[in-house]
Design a protein around this motif. Structure first.
Motif, mmCIF file in Angstrom:
data_model
loop_
_atom_site.group_PDB
_atom_site.id
_atom_site.type_symbol
_atom_site.label_atom_id
_atom_site.label_comp_id
_atom_site.label_asym_id
_atom_site.label_seq_id
_atom_site.Cartn_x
_atom_site.Cartn_y
_atom_site.Cartn_z
ATOM 1 N N MET A 1 0.857 -1.167 0.000
ATOM 2 C CA MET A 1 0.000 0.000 0.000
ATOM 3 C C MET A 1 0.902 1.228 0.000
ATOM 4 O O MET A 1 1.781 1.338 0.848
ATOM 5 N N PRO A 2 0.714 2.164 -0.937
ATOM 6 C CA PRO A 2 1.577 3.350 -1.011
ATOM 7 C C PRO A 2 1.486 4.225 0.240
ATOM 8 O O PRO A 2 0.404 4.464 0.762
ATOM 9 N N GLU A 3 2.651 4.655 0.699
ATOM 10 C CA GLU A 3 2.712 5.556 1.849
ATOM 11 C C GLU A 3 2.556 6.988 1.356
ATOM 12 O O GLU A 3 3.237 7.407 0.430
ATOM 13 N N ILE A 4 1.668 7.727 2.000
ATOM 14 C CA ILE A 4 1.405 9.113 1.615
ATOM 15 C C ILE A 4 2.277 10.071 2.421
ATOM 16 O O ILE A 4 2.894 10.977 1.873
ATOM 17 N N ILE A 5 2.319 9.883 3.734
ATOM 18 C CA ILE A 5 3.080 10.775 4.609
ATOM 19 C C ILE A 5 3.301 10.098 5.949
ATOM 20 O O ILE A 5 2.558 9.188 6.325
ATOM 21 N N ARG A 6 4.325 10.565 6.671
ATOM 22 C CA ARG A 6 4.604 10.162 8.057
ATOM 23 C C ARG A 6 4.721 11.420 8.892
ATOM 24 O O ARG A 6 5.364 12.384 8.469
ATOM 25 N N PHE A 7 4.132 11.403 10.067
ATOM 26 C CA PHE A 7 4.289 12.510 11.012
ATOM 27 C C PHE A 7 4.005 12.012 12.419
ATOM 28 O O PHE A 7 3.101 11.224 12.631
ATOM 29 N N PHE A 8 4.804 12.456 13.381
ATOM 30 C CA PHE A 8 4.652 12.090 14.792
ATOM 31 C C PHE A 8 4.495 10.579 14.992
ATOM 32 O O PHE A 8 3.732 10.137 15.846
ATOM 33 N N GLY A 9 5.176 9.775 14.202
ATOM 34 C CA GLY A 9 5.089 8.331 14.326
ATOM 35 C C GLY A 9 3.874 7.712 13.656
ATOM 36 O O GLY A 9 3.677 6.504 13.715
ATOM 37 N N ILE A 10 3.054 8.524 13.029
ATOM 38 C CA ILE A 10 1.844 8.064 12.336
ATOM 39 C C ILE A 10 2.185 7.883 10.862
ATOM 40 O O ILE A 10 2.842 8.736 10.266
ATOM 41 N N VAL A 11 1.738 6.783 10.279
ATOM 42 C CA VAL A 11 1.934 6.537 8.851
ATOM 43 C C VAL A 11 0.570 6.543 8.179
ATOM 44 O O VAL A 11 -0.348 5.862 8.625
ATOM 45 N N ILE A 12 0.443 7.347 7.120
ATOM 46 C CA ILE A 12 -0.789 7.408 6.336
ATOM 47 C C ILE A 12 -0.526 6.664 5.030
ATOM 48 O O ILE A 12 0.437 6.962 4.328
ATOM 49 N N MET A 14 -2.507 4.718 1.433
ATOM 50 C CA MET A 14 -3.723 4.704 0.644
ATOM 51 C C MET A 14 -3.554 3.829 -0.586
ATOM 52 O O MET A 14 -2.544 3.896 -1.270
ATOM 53 N N PHE A 15 -4.562 3.008 -0.828
ATOM 54 C CA PHE A 15 -4.658 2.287 -2.099
ATOM 55 C C PHE A 15 -5.398 3.194 -3.053
ATOM 56 O O PHE A 15 -6.392 3.821 -2.671
ATOM 57 N N PHE A 16 -4.963 3.295 -4.284
ATOM 58 C CA PHE A 16 -5.668 4.093 -5.270
ATOM 59 C C PHE A 16 -6.635 3.165 -5.987
ATOM 60 O O PHE A 16 -6.354 1.998 -6.207
ATOM 61 N N ASP A 17 -7.813 3.652 -6.328
ATOM 62 C CA ASP A 17 -8.892 2.844 -6.908
ATOM 63 C C ASP A 17 -9.353 1.764 -5.933
ATOM 64 O O ASP A 17 -9.706 0.665 -6.324
ATOM 65 N N ASP A 18 -9.345 2.083 -4.651
ATOM 66 C CA ASP A 18 -9.803 1.161 -3.613
ATOM 67 C C ASP A 18 -11.326 1.230 -3.517
ATOM 68 O O ASP A 18 -11.968 2.059 -4.148
ATOM 69 N N HIS A 19 -11.901 0.382 -2.704
ATOM 70 C CA HIS A 19 -13.356 0.337 -2.544
ATOM 71 C C HIS A 19 -13.887 1.622 -1.910
ATOM 72 O O HIS A 19 -13.154 2.375 -1.280
ATOM 73 N N ASN A 20 -15.165 1.862 -2.074
ATOM 74 C CA ASN A 20 -15.825 3.028 -1.484
ATOM 75 C C ASN A 20 -16.243 2.702 -0.056
ATOM 76 O O ASN A 20 -16.432 1.549 0.283
ATOM 77 N N PRO A 21 -16.430 3.705 0.797
ATOM 78 C CA PRO A 21 -16.222 5.123 0.538
ATOM 79 C C PRO A 21 -14.729 5.452 0.468
ATOM 80 O O PRO A 21 -13.899 4.689 0.965
ATOM 81 N N PRO A 22 -14.396 6.600 -0.154
ATOM 82 C CA PRO A 22 -12.990 7.012 -0.224
ATOM 83 C C PRO A 22 -12.395 7.089 1.183
ATOM 84 O O PRO A 22 -12.998 7.678 2.080
ATOM 85 N N HIS A 23 -11.256 6.482 1.374
ATOM 86 C CA HIS A 23 -10.668 6.411 2.706
ATOM 87 C C HIS A 23 -9.154 6.254 2.608
ATOM 88 O O HIS A 23 -8.613 6.015 1.539
ATOM 89 N N PHE A 24 -8.510 6.400 3.771
ATOM 90 C CA PHE A 24 -7.087 6.109 3.874
ATOM 91 C C PHE A 24 -6.861 5.310 5.145
ATOM 92 O O PHE A 24 -7.741 5.218 6.008
ATOM 93 N N HIS A 25 -5.691 4.728 5.242
ATOM 94 C CA HIS A 25 -5.323 3.907 6.391
ATOM 95 C C HIS A 25 -4.302 4.681 7.218
ATOM 96 O O HIS A 25 -3.366 5.251 6.667
ATOM 97 N N ALA A 26 -4.489 4.703 8.527
ATOM 98 C CA ALA A 26 -3.549 5.345 9.441
ATOM 99 C C ALA A 26 -3.006 4.279 10.383
ATOM 100 O O ALA A 26 -3.766 3.445 10.897
ATOM 101 N N GLU A 27 -1.701 4.312 10.607
ATOM 102 C CA GLU A 27 -1.046 3.356 11.497
ATOM 103 C C GLU A 27 -0.225 4.113 12.526
ATOM 104 O O GLU A 27 0.466 5.074 12.196
#
Length: 96
Positions: A1-12, A14-27
């Motif tokens: 899964m492509p990483e969008i950004i990292r900040f304060f130990g959080i990784v965002i 996102m899969f592109f063309d993923d299922h609805n609703p539009p969302h992202f994953h935070a770790e």
């Protein structure tokens, strides 16, 4: 899964063309969450309260960027990420 950004130990990520609703994953450490882009709400998973607020603040700041790059609000196609000072960004943002 492509990483969008990292900040304060959080990784965002996102899969592109993923299922609805539009969302992202935070770790953060052992926590995983799925966040709705349009409503900036937790769809699934968990994050500690502080990190959830930081992720929501980031999402609020980038929600318009996503909408501008995506003519169909039900599908997300373009990656987005800019370098910025999160300290300045979070100043004055209230998340309920």
């Amino acid at each position: 899964m492509p990483e969008i950004i990292r900040f304060f130990g959080i990784v965002i990520r996102m899969f592109f063309d993923d299922h609805n609703p539009p969302h992202f994953h935070a770790e953060f450490q052992a926590h995983r969450a799925i966040i709705d882009i349009q409503n900036v709400r937790l769809l699934d998973g968990t994050l500690p309260p502080k990190q959830l607020k930081q992720v929501q603040a980031w999402a609020l700041l980038h929600r318009q960027d996503v909408a501008k790059r995506n003519p169909n609000p039900l599908t997300f196609h373009a990656p987005f990420c800019t370098s910025f000072s999160l300290k300045a960004v979070f100043h004055g943002i209230t998340i309920n």
